[in-house]
Design an enzyme around this catalytic site. Structure first.
Site, PDB file in Angstrom:
ATOM      1  N   ASN A 129      40.379   3.943 -22.397  1.00  0.00           N
ATOM      2  CA  ASN A 129      41.496   3.433 -21.613  1.00  0.00           C
ATOM      3  C   ASN A 129      41.194   2.033 -21.083  1.00  0.00           C
ATOM      4  OD1 ASN A 129      43.550   4.832 -18.893  1.00  0.00           O
ATOM      5  ND2 ASN A 129      43.684   2.898 -19.949  1.00  0.00           N
ATOM      6  N   SER A 130      40.288   1.933 -20.107  1.00  0.00           N
ATOM      7  CA  SER A 130      40.053   0.657 -19.419  1.00  0.00           C
ATOM      8  C   SER A 130      39.667  -0.466 -20.371  1.00  0.00           C
ATOM      9  CB  SER A 130      38.968   0.823 -18.356  1.00  0.00           C
ATOM     10  OG  SER A 130      39.371   1.732 -17.356  1.00  0.00           O
ATOM     11  N   LYS A 162      44.096  17.935 -19.792  1.00  0.00           N
ATOM     12  CA  LYS A 162      42.794  17.343 -19.495  1.00  0.00           C
ATOM     13  C   LYS A 162      42.500  17.614 -18.020  1.00  0.00           C
ATOM     14  CE  LYS A 162      40.230  13.043 -19.151  1.00  0.00           C
ATOM     15  NZ  LYS A 162      40.338  11.593 -18.953  1.00  0.00           N
ATOM     16  N   GLY A 197      35.721   3.476 -15.727  1.00  0.00           N
ATOM     17  CA  GLY A 197      36.034   2.072 -15.499  1.00  0.00           C
ATOM     18  C   GLY A 197      34.845   1.161 -15.306  1.00  0.00           C
ATOM     19  N   ALA A 256      35.231   7.988 -20.866  1.00  0.00           N
ATOM     20  CA  ALA A 256      34.915   7.117 -19.719  1.00  0.00           C
ATOM     21  C   ALA A 256      33.683   6.256 -19.948  1.00  0.00           C
ATOM     22  CB  ALA A 256      34.733   7.903 -18.427  1.00  0.00           C
ATOM     23  N   GLY A 257      33.812   5.003 -19.523  1.00  0.00           N
ATOM     24  CA  GLY A 257      32.688   4.074 -19.491  1.00  0.00           C
ATOM     25  C   GLY A 257      32.541   3.169 -20.690  1.00  0.00           C
TER      26      GLY A 257
END
Length: 259
Positions: free
Chosen positions: A207-208, A98, A159, A185-186
């Site tokens: 993830n977050s 990645k 995040g 992301a997001g």
């Protein structure tokens, strides 16, 4: 069976997990198990056999059915990303990389010029390149042309939990891409993963939203289910939107009366 195809690699799960921000390796591993994810991304700095408390490669490699996708997080130039990718391949044996190049720590937006250069070189060296990019349809197409295995446009800033703020551009990328489009992301809520899949994304990386929840394993399971539901809805075909109401029952012959 409906599978995610990345070059010659096939995955039954369309949820990809990031491994940062978890309170401990044990919590992260439980989330990975609950998610059903088969592709997991790990930063190079978490390949650390010398300090086991920092090492995620060892524990993850022991989980059955898991393929590692090292990432170049922390790189600020193409040269740094290329170096990190080669070290990661030596350590993990994984062909996936990645490409993640964000030189500004304030907003963490990916550098399109450096990303393009790193992707071009790494694809020519036999890596399965998965570049993290801004939602730019032109850049996405150029990355496809140099041989990337997928493109990974952001839903919103890393995040931030702002969800699919880039939905309009994502739709264009999905429509024009011949390789998998993976939103990265997001995302904050499982419903946003479902929406991304309903739009036609091939997968989502989360993830977050999982790591920062009160119960990461339960949240991982929720994202697993919502990702599957969104994909099934996309395959089934969503009804068309209408600016006007459309009756679901006849408006004539009510109780024998004629209108």
């Amino acid at each position: 069976m409906d599978h995610l195809q990345l070059a010659a690699h096939t995955f039954s799960s369309r949820l990809i997990l990031g491994t940062g921000k978890f309170s401990s390796a044990a919590v992260m591993l439980e989330a990975v198990k609950a998610s059903g994810a088969q592709l997991v991304t790990v930063a190079l700095r978490r390949f650390n056999r010398e300090q086991l408390e920092d090492d995620l490669f060892g524990p993850l490699s022991e989980l059955p059915g898991i393929t590692l996708m090292p990432n170049t997080s922390g790189a600020s130039t193409a040269a740094e990303a290329i170096k990190a990718a080669n070290i990661s391949r030596e350590l993990s044996g994984s062909p996936f990389i990645k490409v993640e190049i964000h030189p500004n720590p304030q907003h963490l937006m990916p550098d399109p010029i450096e990303t393009m250069e790193a992707a071009r070189v790494l694809a020519s060296e036999g890596f399965l390149v998965m570049p993290y990019i801004s939602p730019d349809p032109v850049l996405a197409k150029r990355l496809e042309e140099v041989g990337c295995a997928s493109v990974m446009p952001l839903g919103s800033a890393i995040g931030s939990g702002q969800g699919l703020a880039s939905a309009a551009m994502l739709s264009i990328i999905i429509r024009e891409s011949s390789i998998p489009v993976i939103v990265d992301a997001g995302l904050r809520a499982p419903s946003e993963a479902a929406r991304a899949m309903e739009m036609g994304c091939s997968a989502v990386l989360v993830n977050s939203a999982i790591a920062a929840s009160d119960n990461p394993a339960e949240m991982a399971a929720a994202f697993r289910d919502s990702t599957d539901a969104g994909r099934r809805a996309f395959k089934a075909g969503l009804m068309r939107e209408s600016r006007e109401a459309v009756a679901t029952s006849p408006l004539t012959s009510f109780l024998g009366e004629q209108s």
